[in-house]
Design a protein around this motif. Structure first.
Motif, PDB file in Angstrom:
ATOM      1  N   PRO A 232       0.831  -1.216   0.000  1.00 35.39           N
ATOM      2  CA  PRO A 232       0.000   0.000   0.000  1.00 35.39           C
ATOM      3  C   PRO A 232       0.859   1.256   0.000  1.00 35.39           C
ATOM      4  CG  PRO A 232      -0.010  -1.026   2.177  1.00 35.39           C
ATOM      5  CD  PRO A 232       0.691  -1.980   1.259  1.00 35.39           C
ATOM      6  N   THR A 233       0.526   2.193  -0.867  1.00 36.43           N
ATOM      7  CA  THR A 233       1.351   3.383  -1.081  1.00 36.43           C
ATOM      8  C   THR A 233       0.459   4.603  -1.226  1.00 36.43           C
ATOM      9  OG1 THR A 233       2.869   1.962  -2.335  1.00 36.43           O
ATOM     10  CG2 THR A 233       3.232   4.321  -2.491  1.00 36.43           C
ATOM     11  N   ARG A 234       0.919   5.718  -0.711  1.00 39.80           N
ATOM     12  CA  ARG A 234       0.191   6.979  -0.855  1.00 39.80           C
ATOM     13  C   ARG A 234       1.134   8.045  -1.405  1.00 39.80           C
ATOM     14  NH1 ARG A 234      -3.063   3.708   0.108  1.00 39.80           N
ATOM     15  NH2 ARG A 234      -4.822   3.741   1.579  1.00 39.80           N
ATOM     16  N   VAL A 235       0.654   8.832  -2.358  1.00 41.88           N
ATOM     17  CA  VAL A 235       1.386  10.009  -2.835  1.00 41.88           C
ATOM     18  C   VAL A 235       0.787  11.233  -2.162  1.00 41.88           C
ATOM     19  CG1 VAL A 235       1.961  11.459  -4.811  1.00 41.88           C
ATOM     20  CG2 VAL A 235       1.973   8.967  -5.058  1.00 41.88           C
ATOM     21  N   LEU A 236       1.644  12.042  -1.527  1.00 44.65           N
ATOM     22  CA  LEU A 236       1.219  13.301  -0.925  1.00 44.65           C
ATOM     23  C   LEU A 236       2.013  14.416  -1.580  1.00 44.65           C
ATOM     24  CD1 LEU A 236       1.341  10.948   1.484  1.00 44.65           C
ATOM     25  CD2 LEU A 236       0.494  12.832   2.847  1.00 44.65           C
ATOM     26  N   THR A 237       1.334  15.469  -2.003  1.00 46.56           N
ATOM     27  CA  THR A 237       2.010  16.526  -2.728  1.00 46.56           C
ATOM     28  C   THR A 237       1.994  17.844  -1.955  1.00 46.56           C
ATOM     29  OG1 THR A 237       0.057  17.338  -3.909  1.00 46.56           O
ATOM     30  CG2 THR A 237       1.255  15.508  -4.897  1.00 46.56           C
ATOM     31  N   ALA A 238       3.056  18.620  -2.206  1.00 45.93           N
ATOM     32  CA  ALA A 238       3.167  19.934  -1.569  1.00 45.93           C
ATOM     33  C   ALA A 238       2.316  20.978  -2.281  1.00 45.93           C
ATOM     34  CB  ALA A 238       4.628  20.379  -1.559  1.00 45.93           C
ATOM     35  N   VAL A 239       1.802  20.645  -3.458  1.00 51.96           N
ATOM     36  CA  VAL A 239       0.893  21.536  -4.185  1.00 51.96           C
ATOM     37  C   VAL A 239      -0.455  20.827  -4.293  1.00 51.96           C
ATOM     38  CG1 VAL A 239       2.668  22.751  -5.471  1.00 51.96           C
ATOM     39  CG2 VAL A 239       1.729  20.648  -6.403  1.00 51.96           C
ATOM     40  N   GLN A 240      -1.524  21.582  -4.322  1.00 59.43           N
ATOM     41  CA  GLN A 240      -2.870  21.019  -4.292  1.00 59.43           C
ATOM     42  C   GLN A 240      -3.218  20.361  -5.624  1.00 59.43           C
ATOM     43  OE1 GLN A 240      -5.095  21.064  -1.534  1.00 59.43           O
ATOM     44  NE2 GLN A 240      -3.205  21.648  -0.476  1.00 59.43           N
ATOM     45  N   MET A 241      -3.434  19.040  -5.601  1.00 58.72           N
ATOM     46  CA  MET A 241      -3.870  18.273  -6.770  1.00 58.72           C
ATOM     47  C   MET A 241      -4.829  17.184  -6.291  1.00 58.72           C
ATOM     48  SD  MET A 241      -0.621  17.687  -9.260  1.00 58.72           S
ATOM     49  CE  MET A 241       0.067  19.007 -10.232  1.00 58.72           C
ATOM     50  N   PRO A 242      -5.957  17.549  -5.713  1.00 60.05           N
ATOM     51  CA  PRO A 242      -6.815  16.565  -5.040  1.00 60.05           C
ATOM     52  C   PRO A 242      -7.316  15.436  -5.926  1.00 60.05           C
ATOM     53  CG  PRO A 242      -7.953  18.666  -5.310  1.00 60.05           C
ATOM     54  CD  PRO A 242      -6.520  18.905  -5.659  1.00 60.05           C
ATOM     55  N   GLU A 243      -7.426  15.686  -7.233  1.00 56.66           N
ATOM     56  CA  GLU A 243      -7.885  14.610  -8.124  1.00 56.66           C
ATOM     57  C   GLU A 243      -6.790  13.579  -8.383  1.00 56.66           C
ATOM     58  OE1 GLU A 243     -10.285  18.221  -8.778  1.00 56.66           O
ATOM     59  OE2 GLU A 243      -8.135  17.822  -8.883  1.00 56.66           O
ATOM     60  N   ILE A 244      -5.530  13.931  -8.057  1.00 51.51           N
ATOM     61  CA  ILE A 244      -4.395  13.066  -8.378  1.00 51.51           C
ATOM     62  C   ILE A 244      -3.750  12.462  -7.134  1.00 51.51           C
ATOM     63  CG2 ILE A 244      -2.060  13.060  -9.373  1.00 51.51           C
ATOM     64  CD1 ILE A 244      -3.051  15.181 -11.345  1.00 51.51           C
ATOM     65  N   ALA A 245      -3.608  13.262  -6.085  1.00 51.49           N
ATOM     66  CA  ALA A 245      -2.897  12.805  -4.891  1.00 51.49           C
ATOM     67  C   ALA A 245      -3.390  13.583  -3.672  1.00 51.49           C
ATOM     68  CB  ALA A 245      -1.389  12.999  -5.074  1.00 51.49           C
ATOM     69  N   GLU A 246      -3.054  13.069  -2.496  1.00 48.89           N
ATOM     70  CA  GLU A 246      -3.422  13.743  -1.258  1.00 48.89           C
ATOM     71  C   GLU A 246      -2.538  14.967  -1.033  1.00 48.89           C
ATOM     72  OE1 GLU A 246      -3.341  11.150   2.131  1.00 48.89           O
ATOM     73  OE2 GLU A 246      -4.109   9.441   0.996  1.00 48.89           O
ATOM     74  N   PRO A 247      -3.058  16.001  -0.380  1.00 50.58           N
ATOM     75  CA  PRO A 247      -2.191  17.116   0.009  1.00 50.58           C
ATOM     76  C   PRO A 247      -1.261  16.661   1.132  1.00 50.58           C
ATOM     77  CG  PRO A 247      -4.364  17.386   0.969  1.00 50.58           C
ATOM     78  CD  PRO A 247      -4.460  16.205   0.043  1.00 50.58           C
ATOM     79  N   TYR A 248      -0.056  17.224   1.156  1.00 50.42           N
ATOM     80  CA  TYR A 248       0.868  16.872   2.229  1.00 50.42           C
ATOM     81  C   TYR A 248       0.419  17.543   3.529  1.00 50.42           C
ATOM     82  CZ  TYR A 248       4.783  16.731   5.386  1.00 50.42           C
ATOM     83  OH  TYR A 248       5.548  16.549   6.508  1.00 50.42           O
ATOM     84  N   ILE A 249       0.100  16.730   4.521  1.00 49.88           N
ATOM     85  CA  ILE A 249      -0.194  17.181   5.883  1.00 49.88           C
ATOM     86  C   ILE A 249       0.661  16.319   6.793  1.00 49.88           C
ATOM     87  CG2 ILE A 249      -1.964  17.406   7.679  1.00 49.88           C
ATOM     88  CD1 ILE A 249      -4.037  17.599   5.362  1.00 49.88           C
ATOM     89  N   ARG A 250       1.455  16.962   7.609  1.00 53.41           N
ATOM     90  CA  ARG A 250       2.437  16.233   8.418  1.00 53.41           C
ATOM     91  C   ARG A 250       1.806  15.094   9.212  1.00 53.41           C
ATOM     92  NH1 ARG A 250       3.716  16.933  13.716  1.00 53.41           N
ATOM     93  NH2 ARG A 250       5.681  16.000  14.392  1.00 53.41           N
ATOM     94  N   ARG A 251       0.770  15.362   9.952  1.00 56.77           N
ATOM     95  CA  ARG A 251       0.153  14.328  10.782  1.00 56.77           C
ATOM     96  C   ARG A 251      -0.416  13.187   9.942  1.00 56.77           C
ATOM     97  NH1 ARG A 251      -0.743  15.354  16.170  1.00 56.77           N
ATOM     98  NH2 ARG A 251      -0.194  17.446  16.902  1.00 56.77           N
ATOM     99  N   ARG A 252      -0.969  13.516   8.795  1.00 56.13           N
ATOM    100  CA  ARG A 252      -1.496  12.477   7.916  1.00 56.13           C
ATOM    101  C   ARG A 252      -0.361  11.604   7.392  1.00 56.13           C
ATOM    102  NH1 ARG A 252      -5.298  14.178   2.964  1.00 56.13           N
ATOM    103  NH2 ARG A 252      -6.739  14.532   4.691  1.00 56.13           N
ATOM    104  N   ALA A 253       0.753  12.213   7.019  1.00 58.44           N
ATOM    105  CA  ALA A 253       1.901  11.452   6.522  1.00 58.44           C
ATOM    106  C   ALA A 253       2.395  10.469   7.584  1.00 58.44           C
ATOM    107  CB  ALA A 253       3.023  12.413   6.118  1.00 58.44           C
ATOM    108  N   ILE A 254       2.515  10.947   8.820  1.00 52.55           N
ATOM    109  CA  ILE A 254       2.984  10.089   9.907  1.00 52.55           C
ATOM    110  C   ILE A 254       1.997   8.948  10.154  1.00 52.55           C
ATOM    111  CG2 ILE A 254       3.452  10.011  12.390  1.00 52.55           C
ATOM    112  CD1 ILE A 254       4.587  12.880  12.094  1.00 52.55           C
ATOM    113  N   ARG A 255       0.712   9.258  10.081  1.00 50.05           N
ATOM    114  CA  ARG A 255      -0.301   8.221  10.292  1.00 50.05           C
ATOM    115  C   ARG A 255      -0.211   7.141   9.219  1.00 50.05           C
ATOM    116  NH1 ARG A 255      -2.390   5.130  13.696  1.00 50.05           N
ATOM    117  NH2 ARG A 255      -4.630   4.718  13.575  1.00 50.05           N
TER     118      ARG A 255
END
Length: 236
Positions: free
Chosen positions: A96-119
């Motif tokens: 299982p893999t998640r892409v988180l981006t520093a720029v907003q692209m909600p249709e493509i990947a999650e936004p980078y949020i520190r707590r979400r990344a750690i979770r």
């Protein structure tokens, strides 16, 4: 016995091109994915920051008439393309893999949020942190250092085409000498180009060690997390 439980792996975009001059090599992607699955299966929490130099480099774009901010923005988009390609290869391995981006692209990947990344890491997912810092004038090295500190990584591992840090370019000079260990201060003083100065300074100030190693050699990621003596360690 794992030496590092949570790592941030900074991957060279150029390495994704393999023997091609540009673009994405499916063979290199599959090799990366196999190595990442191998360490994931050991229980390592793995975050990845990937460059975009195989598609577009912001600094090089200035030679083509782009201003620096525009060139860097294109480079940011290139890192997101690479992240999605890598995600696809890793998930084909059943991880299982998640892409988180520093720029907003909600249709493509999650936004980078520190707590979400750690979770995501705590839930056993590999995370790919794309888009650098989201700002021009900052390299993906700086993005990697920043994200490593934010998620509490044990080490910043930089996977490149060479097997460590040398006193000069080993591809140009046969007498180049490799360092096994070197300090941040010496690296900056000698301008050894391990990473950009901003990234190195950030790691030095926060006592985050950096290891530079050859990512293209199969099994090296596993050797690194197990603490085997490969590459070069840069630390205070």
């Amino acid at each position: 016995m794992l030496k590092y439980k949570r790592i941030l792996l900074k991957l060279s975009g150029e390495a994704l091109a393999g023997n091609q001059k540009f673009g994405i090599s499916s063979d290199v992607l599959d090799n990366f994915a196999r190595q990442l699955k191998e360490v994931h299966d050991l229980g390592v929490e793995l975050a990845i920051v990937i460059g975009g130099g195989n598609i577009f480099r912001g600094i090089a774009g200035q030679e083509q008439g782009f201003d620096r901010a525009t060139g860097d923005t294109l480079g940011i988009l290139a890192t997101i393309m690479n992240a999605i390609a890598l995600q696809n290869s890793i998930e084909k391995m059943g991880v299982p893999t998640r892409v988180l981006t520093a720029v907003q692209m909600p249709e493509i990947a999650e936004p980078y949020i520190r707590r979400r990344a750690i979770r995501h890491l705590e839930k056993g997912r590999i995370i790919i942190l794309a888009g650098g810092t989201g700002n021009p004038y900052f390299t993906t090295d700086s993005g990697g250092a920043l994200r490593a500190l934010e998620i509490g990584a044990d080490i910043l591992a930089k996977g490149t085409k060479v097997n460590g840090v040398y006193d000069k370019d080993p591809q140009k000079f046969a007498d180049a000498v490799k360092y096994d260990n070197i300090s941040f201060d010496e690296t900056l003083t000698k301008n050894l180009k391990v990473m950009d100065a901003a990234a190195l300074s950030l790691c030095r100030e926060n006592d985050l060690p950096v290891i530079v190693f050859n990512i293209l050699e199969d099994g090296n990621v596993k050797r690194m997390v197990n603490g085997e003596e490969i590459g070069t360690i840069v630390k205070n």
